[in-house]
Design an enzyme around this catalytic site. Structure first.
Site, PDB file in Angstrom:
ATOM      1  N   SER A 241       0.841  -1.205   0.000  1.00  0.00           N
ATOM      2  CA  SER A 241       0.000   0.000   0.000  1.00  0.00           C
ATOM      3  C   SER A 241       0.868   1.244   0.000  1.00  0.00           C
ATOM      4  O   SER A 241       2.063   1.198   0.314  1.00  0.00           O
ATOM      5  CB  SER A 241      -0.881   0.018   1.248  1.00  0.00           C
ATOM      6  OG  SER A 241      -0.092   0.306   2.376  1.00  0.00           O
ATOM      7  N   ASP A 242       0.250   2.363  -0.314  1.00  0.00           N
ATOM      8  CA  ASP A 242       0.902   3.643  -0.057  1.00  0.00           C
ATOM      9  C   ASP A 242       0.775   3.901   1.446  1.00  0.00           C
ATOM     10  O   ASP A 242       0.075   3.196   2.154  1.00  0.00           O
ATOM     11  CB  ASP A 242       0.273   4.757  -0.916  1.00  0.00           C
ATOM     12  CG  ASP A 242       1.246   5.927  -1.097  1.00  0.00           C
ATOM     13  OD1 ASP A 242       2.247   5.967  -0.361  1.00  0.00           O
ATOM     14  OD2 ASP A 242       1.011   6.797  -1.954  1.00  0.00           O
ATOM     15  N   TRP A 243       1.372   4.947   1.941  1.00  0.00           N
ATOM     16  CA  TRP A 243       1.759   4.966   3.345  1.00  0.00           C
ATOM     17  C   TRP A 243       0.844   5.658   4.346  1.00  0.00           C
ATOM     18  O   TRP A 243       1.055   5.535   5.546  1.00  0.00           O
ATOM     19  CB  TRP A 243       3.170   5.562   3.449  1.00  0.00           C
ATOM     20  CG  TRP A 243       4.199   4.574   3.004  1.00  0.00           C
ATOM     21  CD1 TRP A 243       4.124   3.735   1.929  1.00  0.00           C
ATOM     22  CD2 TRP A 243       5.444   4.291   3.627  1.00  0.00           C
ATOM     23  NE1 TRP A 243       5.239   2.968   1.848  1.00  0.00           N
ATOM     24  CE2 TRP A 243       6.081   3.291   2.866  1.00  0.00           C
ATOM     25  CE3 TRP A 243       6.109   4.798   4.742  1.00  0.00           C
ATOM     26  CZ2 TRP A 243       7.322   2.783   3.199  1.00  0.00           C
ATOM     27  CZ3 TRP A 243       7.350   4.292   5.059  1.00  0.00           C
ATOM     28  CH2 TRP A 243       7.948   3.300   4.304  1.00  0.00           C
TER      29      TRP A 243
END
Ligand code: BGC
Length: 677
Positions: A241-243
């Site tokens: 995933s992005d953060w």
């Protein structure tokens, strides 16, 4: 069975399968999460100081992945800071990009990392996008070739590359909430091809985007992650995933096909996953798939034998700076050069005056996740002073006062270095008060006034633009004889600038996007949108279709010499169209030219762009030299996506083959060809 160097695919597969049989659920879940306290790291402003651990198991000998970011170099302090990706896109130099990937790969390893999160290949749909500088341009083919080259270079060093942000992530401020509406052809033909290209290149991992697509967060989007990426494209690596935060709930992420939650477990916690399994909302097979993909990918890279060692001395070393210099030299784009005012002749100048906010500032771009922290950056002023030594007087004034005007009067030549910085554009990080999308595409008012004031006093007023995307210039463009797009040009940007201004280096960069005269000629953009439609046309395809005349066309860039094109030929062989053209350097200086190939679809039976970039090649030519340039287009690259049949189809029509030095009709030779499929 043990983990050892040189394991083959079968051995890795057997090992991972046997580990999966032995692992408890909790141990499997450990393979699906980052290990750090990201929020704390941001607060300490320590983000980016070290590699960031995720996944891994000591018990089963599975190494963690150790993440660091990019793309303008490795973000950990001391690393080589390259020109931003958009600048590199303007070089159209794929070999150079691979070489940059090579350097980045070495530096990731020297910092102790094994995963590089910096293959950013989102499409520049609109120049106001805050993170424009992190990608390579507006064209899917160009972006795909660059992303693939960076991936090749990085992965050579057994570093996993991450292509991001999957997908349709082209607005910054609204990135956490915006829903992108998109039809199937637009998705397949415009927003996905560059990701597919990187997957074909063997890119190890994919980062999902924050935004929604067709109502579903990209990190939960089973159509994107399971059907297209892992299904149609047969992607073998893992998706993380992005953060902040790309996962919204446990079931959504896991059913969606997102393998790893970063930067730490919020929804991929053991007890949440256990409950979801008990309730039958997710399956054991999904957990095994995710943990299996992660372990398999990490083992594939960590067990490969290295072909070199990775000492700390590699980080930011002189050899790497030289590559950053080459990239800066090849990427600057000469937009305008009336009466050949450039290059400047050292022997005919006594005084040069340098103005503007960015003459004396280390301005290497965004201050978000792509910020490379490095001390030694050559500014434009330093580069020019160093280049000229004592031979010419260099006067400097930041320019925003009356004494600037006096200086402009005294000087033989005036240079105005203006544009944007990390506050105008970049990743939007509220906590750090940086970045975001641009509210306007022109320069700041006081920079426009400076240009007008200086050019009124000095007819040799040259504008040097700093930025990562299109800047509109109609208000002042006619008042100056020369404009050079210099980008955020990395550690050696000032050196490259001086060499170009004084003609040691012949400019050869070409725009990787269209610069409009008027922002009204662009697709709709709203930085706060909850929902937006991404249409089939943007950039040059939009201009072509609407018949708008840009300020500077996609692919435009001047040189100190002149290139002539003739003798366009083609042949069709098996699955390829092979085009050749003679390119001659008709001027007095050696130079580089980017030969561009477009395919025209005028005869199409369906709605298609007027033309699309389908190939390019960079050549160097001595004065009077002629080279036969060959560019191949594979037939499958001419296909369109038929949503009814859910397949790519090649039309049996007459196509136009265009070749030339920019996308402008008057710069292109053309011929027609038919395909016998
Ligand atoms: C950015 C990503 C980046 C990540 C970790 C996120 O906020 O969107 O591009 O890779 O942070 O640095």
């Amino acid at each position: 069975m043990e983990v050892k160097k040189g394991m083959n695919e079968k051995e890795i597969e057997d090992y991972v399968n046997s580990v999966l049989k032995q692992m408890s659920l909790e141990e499997k879940v450990d393979q699906m999460v980052g290990n750090g306290l990201f929020i704390k790291v941001v607060e300490d402003r320590g983000f980016g100081k070290r590699v960031y651990d995720a996944t891994g198991s000591k018990k089963f000998n599975i190494p963690p992945f150790k993440f660091t970011d990019g793309p303008r170099g490795v973000i950990i302090p001391g690393s080589t800071c390259f020109p931003v990706s958009m600048a590199r896109g303007a070089s159209w130099d794929i070999d150079l990009e691979q070489c940059i990937g090579d350097v980045i790969g070495e530096e990731v390893r020297a910092h102790g990392g094994n995963l590089f999160g910096g293959v950013c290949i989102n499409l520049l749909r609109h120049p106001a996008w805050g993170r424009a500088q992190e990608t390579y341009g507006e064209d899917p083919f160009l972006i795909g070739e660059f992303g693939a080259a960076l991936t090749r270079g990085v992965q050579k060093h057994n570093v996993m590359a991450t292509a991001k942000h999957f997908v349709a992530n082209s607005i910054e401020n609204a990135r956490f909430k915006v829903n992108v509406k998109i039809d199937e052809r637009t998705l397949r033909e415009v927003y996905l091809p560059h990701f597919k290209r990187c997957v074909e290149e063997g890119c190890a991992t994919i980062m999902s985007a924050y935004n929604k697509l067709r109502g579903k967060y990209c990190g939960h989007n089973d159509y994107l992650l399971r059907d297209i990426l892992k299904g149609d494209w047969k992607f073998q690596g893992f998706v993380h995933s992005d953060w902040m935060y790309g996962v919204k709930n446990t079931v959504g992420g896991i059913t969606g096909g997102l393998d790893v939650e970063m930067p730490r477990a919020k929804y991929y916690k053991y007890r949440k996953i256990k409950r979801a399994l008990e309730w039958g909302n997710i399956s054991q097979a999904m957990i095994d798939e995710a943990a299996g993909r992660v372990m398999r990918t990490i083992l594939k890279y960590n067990t490969k034998k290295d072909s070199q060692t990775y000492g700390q001395d590699l980080i930011g070393c002189e050899e790497h700076r030289k590559i950053a210099l080459e990239a800066a030299e090849k990427s600057m784009v000469l937009l305008k050069n009336e009466k050949n005012i450039l290059p400047l002749d050292k022997n005919k100048i006594n005084k040069i005056a340098i103005f503007g906010k960015y003459a004396k500032v280390k301005n290497t771009g965004d201050h978000g996740s792509s910020n490379v922290r490095i001390k030694k950056v050559i500014t434009p002023l330093e580069g020019i002073k160093e280049y000229l030594g004592d031979s010419i007087e260099v006067l400097h004034n930041n320019g925003y006062n009356n004494s600037a005007i006096k200086l402009a009067k005294k000087a033989d030549v005036s240079l105005i270095v203006v544009g944007l910085n990390h506050k105008d554009e970049g990743e939007y990080i509220k906590e750090l008060r940086v970045g975001g999308d641009r509210d306007f595409l022109s320069l700041h008012r006081k920079d426009i006034e400076l240009i007008k004031a200086v050019s009124a006093e000095n007819e040799k007023a040259i504008v040097v633009l700093i930025g990562g995307s299109a800047i509109t210039m109609e208000e002042w463009k006619a008042e100056v004889p020369a404009i050079l797009m210099a980008w955020y040009s990395g550690v050696e940007g000032g050196t490259a600038l001086a060499k170009i201004l004084f003609g040691d280096v012949n400019p050869s960069g070409k725009l990787p996007f269209t610069i409009p005269k008027d922002p009204k000629n662009l697709p709709f953009f709203d930085k706060n949108a909850d929902e937006i439609e991404y249409g089939y046309y943007h950039g040059y395809t939009f201009f072509d279709k609407e018949g708008y005349v840009p300020a500077f066309a996609f692919g435009h860039g001047l040189s100190y010499t002149k290139f002539n094109y003739s003798n366009l030929q083609f042949e069709i062989k098996e699955d390829k169209v092979i085009a050749t053209v003679d390119v001659k350097n008709d001027g007095k200086k050696a130079g580089g030219e980017v030969v561009q190939l477009y395919i025209g679809f005028e005869q199409s039976q369906i709605e298609r762009p007027i033309k699309l970039l389908k190939g390019f090649s960079r050549v160097s030519l001595e004065p009077n030299e002629i080279k036969k340039v060959k560019i191949e287009v594979s037939k499958k690259n001419l296909a369109w996506y038929n949503p009814k049949t859910k397949s790519w189809e090649i039309e049996k029509i007459e196509y136009t083959l265009y070749i030339g030095g920019s996308s402008k009709a008057e710069d292109l030779l053309s011929t027609q060809f038919n395909l016998n499929i």
